[in-house]
Design a protein around this motif. Structure first.
Motif, PDB file in Angstrom:
ATOM      1  N   LYS A  81       0.832  -1.211   0.000  1.00 43.55           N
ATOM      2  CA  LYS A  81       0.000   0.000   0.000  1.00 43.55           C
ATOM      3  C   LYS A  81       0.865   1.259   0.000  1.00 43.55           C
ATOM      4  CE  LYS A  81      -4.088   1.956   2.258  1.00 43.55           C
ATOM      5  NZ  LYS A  81      -3.716   3.359   2.204  1.00 43.55           N
ATOM      6  N   LEU A  82       2.000   1.197   0.703  1.00 48.71           N
ATOM      7  CA  LEU A  82       2.910   2.341   0.759  1.00 48.71           C
ATOM      8  C   LEU A  82       3.834   2.413  -0.454  1.00 48.71           C
ATOM      9  CD1 LEU A  82       3.977   2.156   4.529  1.00 48.71           C
ATOM     10  CD2 LEU A  82       2.276   3.675   3.501  1.00 48.71           C
ATOM     11  N   ASN A  83       3.698   1.418  -1.342  1.00 49.00           N
ATOM     12  CA  ASN A  83       4.534   1.344  -2.551  1.00 49.00           C
ATOM     13  C   ASN A  83       6.018   1.237  -2.202  1.00 49.00           C
ATOM     14  OD1 ASN A  83       4.823   1.186  -5.350  1.00 49.00           O
ATOM     15  ND2 ASN A  83       5.162   3.392  -5.553  1.00 49.00           N
ATOM     16  N   ILE A  84       6.300   0.447  -1.163  1.00 50.23           N
ATOM     17  CA  ILE A  84       7.685   0.195  -0.752  1.00 50.23           C
ATOM     18  C   ILE A  84       8.044  -1.230  -1.154  1.00 50.23           C
ATOM     19  CG2 ILE A  84       9.250  -0.052   1.219  1.00 50.23           C
ATOM     20  CD1 ILE A  84       7.605   2.109   2.642  1.00 50.23           C
ATOM     21  N   GLN A  85       9.006  -1.354  -2.054  1.00 57.32           N
ATOM     22  CA  GLN A  85       9.404  -2.683  -2.522  1.00 57.32           C
ATOM     23  C   GLN A  85      10.402  -3.349  -1.580  1.00 57.32           C
ATOM     24  OE1 GLN A  85       9.054  -0.135  -5.072  1.00 57.32           O
ATOM     25  NE2 GLN A  85       7.060  -1.109  -5.369  1.00 57.32           N
ATOM     26  N   VAL A  86      11.340  -2.538  -1.061  1.00 51.62           N
ATOM     27  CA  VAL A  86      12.418  -3.094  -0.246  1.00 51.62           C
ATOM     28  C   VAL A  86      12.649  -2.203   0.971  1.00 51.62           C
ATOM     29  CG1 VAL A  86      14.840  -3.797  -0.208  1.00 51.62           C
ATOM     30  CG2 VAL A  86      13.535  -4.023  -2.320  1.00 51.62           C
ATOM     31  N   LEU A  87      12.772  -2.817   2.139  1.00 51.56           N
ATOM     32  CA  LEU A  87      13.148  -2.079   3.342  1.00 51.56           C
ATOM     33  C   LEU A  87      14.643  -1.786   3.300  1.00 51.56           C
ATOM     34  CD1 LEU A  87      11.184  -4.214   5.955  1.00 51.56           C
ATOM     35  CD2 LEU A  87      10.597  -1.901   5.217  1.00 51.56           C
ATOM     36  N   ASN A  88      15.062  -0.698   3.938  1.00 55.10           N
ATOM     37  CA  ASN A  88      16.494  -0.415   3.972  1.00 55.10           C
ATOM     38  C   ASN A  88      17.162  -1.249   5.073  1.00 55.10           C
ATOM     39  OD1 ASN A  88      16.379   1.013   6.495  1.00 55.10           O
ATOM     40  ND2 ASN A  88      15.749   2.879   5.426  1.00 55.10           N
ATOM     41  N   PRO A  89      18.493  -1.329   5.083  1.00 55.92           N
ATOM     42  CA  PRO A  89      19.181  -2.195   6.055  1.00 55.92           C
ATOM     43  C   PRO A  89      18.835  -1.885   7.507  1.00 55.92           C
ATOM     44  CG  PRO A  89      20.700  -1.550   4.318  1.00 55.92           C
ATOM     45  CD  PRO A  89      19.440  -0.770   4.091  1.00 55.92           C
ATOM     46  N   MET A  90      18.703  -0.604   7.846  1.00 54.57           N
ATOM     47  CA  MET A  90      18.343  -0.258   9.222  1.00 54.57           C
ATOM     48  C   MET A  90      16.989  -0.841   9.583  1.00 54.57           C
ATOM     49  SD  MET A  90      16.133   1.905  11.001  1.00 54.57           S
ATOM     50  CE  MET A  90      15.782   3.337   9.984  1.00 54.57           C
ATOM     51  N   GLN A  91      16.019  -0.692   8.693  1.00 54.28           N
ATOM     52  CA  GLN A  91      14.680  -1.214   8.959  1.00 54.28           C
ATOM     53  C   GLN A  91      14.676  -2.734   9.035  1.00 54.28           C
ATOM     54  OE1 GLN A  91      12.942   0.731   5.587  1.00 54.28           O
ATOM     55  NE2 GLN A  91      12.191   2.480   6.766  1.00 54.28           N
ATOM     56  N   GLU A  92      15.436  -3.370   8.153  1.00 54.50           N
ATOM     57  CA  GLU A  92      15.529  -4.834   8.161  1.00 54.50           C
ATOM     58  C   GLU A  92      16.059  -5.342   9.499  1.00 54.50           C
ATOM     59  OE1 GLU A  92      14.591  -7.071   6.086  1.00 54.50           O
ATOM     60  OE2 GLU A  92      14.674  -6.361   4.016  1.00 54.50           O
ATOM     61  N   GLU A  93      17.007  -4.615  10.069  1.00 53.95           N
ATOM     62  CA  GLU A  93      17.580  -5.028  11.350  1.00 53.95           C
ATOM     63  C   GLU A  93      16.678  -4.664  12.522  1.00 53.95           C
ATOM     64  OE1 GLU A  93      21.552  -4.194  14.129  1.00 53.95           O
ATOM     65  OE2 GLU A  93      21.578  -3.647  12.000  1.00 53.95           O
ATOM     66  N   LEU A 100      16.996   2.716  19.068  1.00 52.40           N
ATOM     67  CA  LEU A 100      17.200   2.809  17.623  1.00 52.40           C
ATOM     68  C   LEU A 100      17.848   4.151  17.306  1.00 52.40           C
ATOM     69  CD1 LEU A 100      16.862   1.990  14.678  1.00 52.40           C
ATOM     70  CD2 LEU A 100      14.467   2.721  14.805  1.00 52.40           C
ATOM     71  N   LEU A 101      19.088   4.104  16.858  1.00 55.14           N
ATOM     72  CA  LEU A 101      19.843   5.308  16.511  1.00 55.14           C
ATOM     73  C   LEU A 101      20.079   5.314  15.007  1.00 55.14           C
ATOM     74  CD1 LEU A 101      22.524   5.117  19.361  1.00 55.14           C
ATOM     75  CD2 LEU A 101      20.399   6.441  19.364  1.00 55.14           C
ATOM     76  N   SER A 102      19.556   6.322  14.343  1.00 57.06           N
ATOM     77  CA  SER A 102      19.700   6.388  12.891  1.00 57.06           C
ATOM     78  C   SER A 102      19.505   7.830  12.444  1.00 57.06           C
ATOM     79  CB  SER A 102      18.664   5.478  12.222  1.00 57.06           C
ATOM     80  OG  SER A 102      18.935   5.326  10.845  1.00 57.06           O
ATOM     81  N   PRO A 103      20.183   8.243  11.377  1.00 55.91           N
ATOM     82  CA  PRO A 103      20.088   9.641  10.945  1.00 55.91           C
ATOM     83  C   PRO A 103      18.667  10.052  10.569  1.00 55.91           C
ATOM     84  CG  PRO A 103      21.951   8.553   9.894  1.00 55.91           C
ATOM     85  CD  PRO A 103      21.160   7.482  10.571  1.00 55.91           C
ATOM     86  N   THR A 104      18.431  11.339  10.605  1.00 57.62           N
ATOM     87  CA  THR A 104      17.164  11.897  10.154  1.00 57.62           C
ATOM     88  C   THR A 104      16.891  11.472   8.717  1.00 57.62           C
ATOM     89  OG1 THR A 104      17.452  13.827  11.576  1.00 57.62           O
ATOM     90  CG2 THR A 104      15.924  14.060   9.743  1.00 57.62           C
ATOM     91  N   GLY A 105      15.647  11.070   8.463  1.00 59.39           N
ATOM     92  CA  GLY A 105      15.259  10.751   7.097  1.00 59.39           C
ATOM     93  C   GLY A 105      15.530   9.334   6.655  1.00 59.39           C
ATOM     94  N   THR A 106      15.862   8.441   7.594  1.00 61.31           N
ATOM     95  CA  THR A 106      16.171   7.062   7.204  1.00 61.31           C
ATOM     96  C   THR A 106      15.014   6.099   7.422  1.00 61.31           C
ATOM     97  OG1 THR A 106      17.225   6.788   9.375  1.00 61.31           O
ATOM     98  CG2 THR A 106      18.665   7.262   7.509  1.00 61.31           C
ATOM     99  N   GLY A 107      13.874   6.606   7.866  1.00 61.87           N
ATOM    100  CA  GLY A 107      12.699   5.744   7.979  1.00 61.87           C
ATOM    101  C   GLY A 107      12.497   5.107   9.335  1.00 61.87           C
TER     102      GLY A 107
END
Length: 443
Positions: A14-26, A39-46
């Motif tokens: 529904k969100l039209n997201i094909q692949v999660l990024n590595p941070m999200q996968e972990e 969860l520590l991750s830069p601004t804008g990484t989801g």
């Protein structure tokens, strides 16, 4: 209680997201299966998606009570997270509450308990103290942009809130800043840590300097905006007076823009973002309040009209562009006698003066925003609004821009040249059973 609960696969589709990024996968499986997570991750990484997806899997669709609480430092971030979770179409009710709007609105929206409640600490504590819903049912606590909540002075409120949550069995803390100190009242015992602040991934951000021959950098700013081809972007200032000065100059140059700062009323800030998102405003002139936690489209550039005082602020501003997998540029506007701080090194300069052959003449503003005095609580949908503008307004699909639907109102982008005609033609029309007022949204 929820209906038609969707799977993670359905939500991503529904969100039209094909692949999660590595941070999200972990992060997603860790948050789902761990009691305490940082969860520590830069601004804008989801990060919002990273904690929302596992949250949805642990909610009980049969429960009529509030099950998860998300505390955030700003109204803008509360609204953004609410919009993200709503866009997932999960089937769970979600509401955001925050200061700057009447408590009566909150009462109406949370009269039927949401499964997920998002809010700023001050407003959440107010609802806690008024016993507006059961706190014993809340089992998940998410502290988003936790360092920012401490920075803006919400420590006592958060402490009071957490002390009233006896049945927490999952805590998630997120931040875009390294080395944050976590007070004992959070009770984040032996947390699992996902840290992508240290990951040396190739940066897609380019930083360039633009030198102004004059200490008054306004003309150079406009030259740069023209050089960039009328694309949308943020101009960052340090002071309210600077925002006013830049805004006045952009007005004289007929460059459509909106202002965004902490001294503005909440309603005006929300509407500034609406106009920026739908293209009615090309430029957002903002303080560091816009560096984190606002919902805006992907930007190709940001401009430091005034440099921030600290490296951390510089990083967060730059985080509004080159997000996730996209490229972006941060332009530093500096007077020729001005020195850059030590944390800015090895940057290339560009010439945007009137002699530059790359100057692009500004295009006239195309979109205008109309306000509609009816929203979700009136059972009005985006389809209803589109139908009104197509059938009675006579627009074609290319003439109908972004529609934003709020609980008690809506906003729609239409061609500026048709604004007055559409207001005259459509105001006092009926959407569902409600007669709605339609007006041009004033700046």
């Amino acid at each position: 209680m929820a209906n038609h609960i969707k799977s993670q696969e359905d939500i991503l589709q529904k969100l039209n997201i094909q692949v999660l990024n590595p941070m999200q996968e972990e992060a997603i499986p860790l948050i789902e299966n761990t009691t305490n997570t940082i969860l520590l991750s830069p601004t804008g990484t989801g990060k919002t998606l990273a904690f929302s997806l596992p949250l949805l899997t642990i909610l009980d669709p049969e429960s009529p009570d509030v099950q998860a609480l998300i505390l955030v430092p700003s109204r803008e971030l509360a609204i953004q997270i609410e919009q993200v979770i709503r866009s997932m179409g999960s089937g769970y009710k979600v509401n955001a509450v925050y200061g700057g709007r009447p408590v009566s609105k909150d009462k109406i929206e949370i009269k039927h308990n949401p499964a997920i409640l998002i809010g700023t600490p001050g407003r959440i504590l107010d609802h806690f103290n008024s016993e507006r819903f059961s706190k014993t049912s809340i089992q998940t606590l998410i502290l988003d942009e936790f360092d920012k909540s401490l920075e803006v002075g919400f420590e006592e409120e958060m402490k009071a809130i957490i002390s009233q949550l006896p049945n927490l069995n999952k805590r998630v803390l997120t931040s875009a800043t390294q080395g944050i100190s976590i007070p004992g009242f959070v009770r984040l015992d032996k947390p699992s840590i996902v840290n992508y602040l240290d990951k040396k991934t190739p940066s897609k951000l380019t930083i360039k300097t633009v030198v102004s021959p004059s200490q008054n950098k306004l003309k150079t700013l406009v030259d740069l905006v023209h050089h960039l081809g009328n694309a949308p972007g943020i101009v960052f200032c340090n002071l309210r007076d600077s925002i006013n000065e830049v805004s006045a100059y952009l007005n004289r140059q007929n460059i459509s823009h909106a202002c965004f700062s902490g001294v503005m009323e909440q309603k005006d800030r929300e509407r500034a973002l609406i106009k920026f998102r739908n293209g009615s405003s090309q430029i957002l002139v903002a303080t560091d309040l816009a560096a984190r936690g606002i919902d805006i489209p992907e930007l190709k550039f940001i401009i430091h009209y005034e440099l921030p005082r600290h490296e951390e602020e510089f990083i967060h501003r730059n985080g509004r562009t080159a997000r996730v997998n996209s490229k972006g540029t941060a332009y530093i506007l500096k007077w020729e006698r001005e020195s850059l701080p030590e944390f800015i090194k090895d940057v290339k300069g560009i010439d945007v003066s009137s002699k530059s052959s790359q100057k692009i003449e500004p295009k006239p503003q195309y979109w205008e925003t109309l306000f509609i005095s009816g929203g979700r609580k009136d059972k009005i949908s985006k389809g209803d609004i589109a139908g009104l503008f197509f059938k009675q307004g006579g627009l074609n699909k290319d003439q109908l821009g972004n529609i934003e639907l709020k609980p008690d109102c809506a906003f729609v982008a239409i061609p500026l040249s048709l604004a007055d005609e559409l207001v005259e033609k459509l105001s006092n029309s009926r959407l569902k059973k409600k007669k709605v007022r339609i007006t041009v949204l004033e700046s």
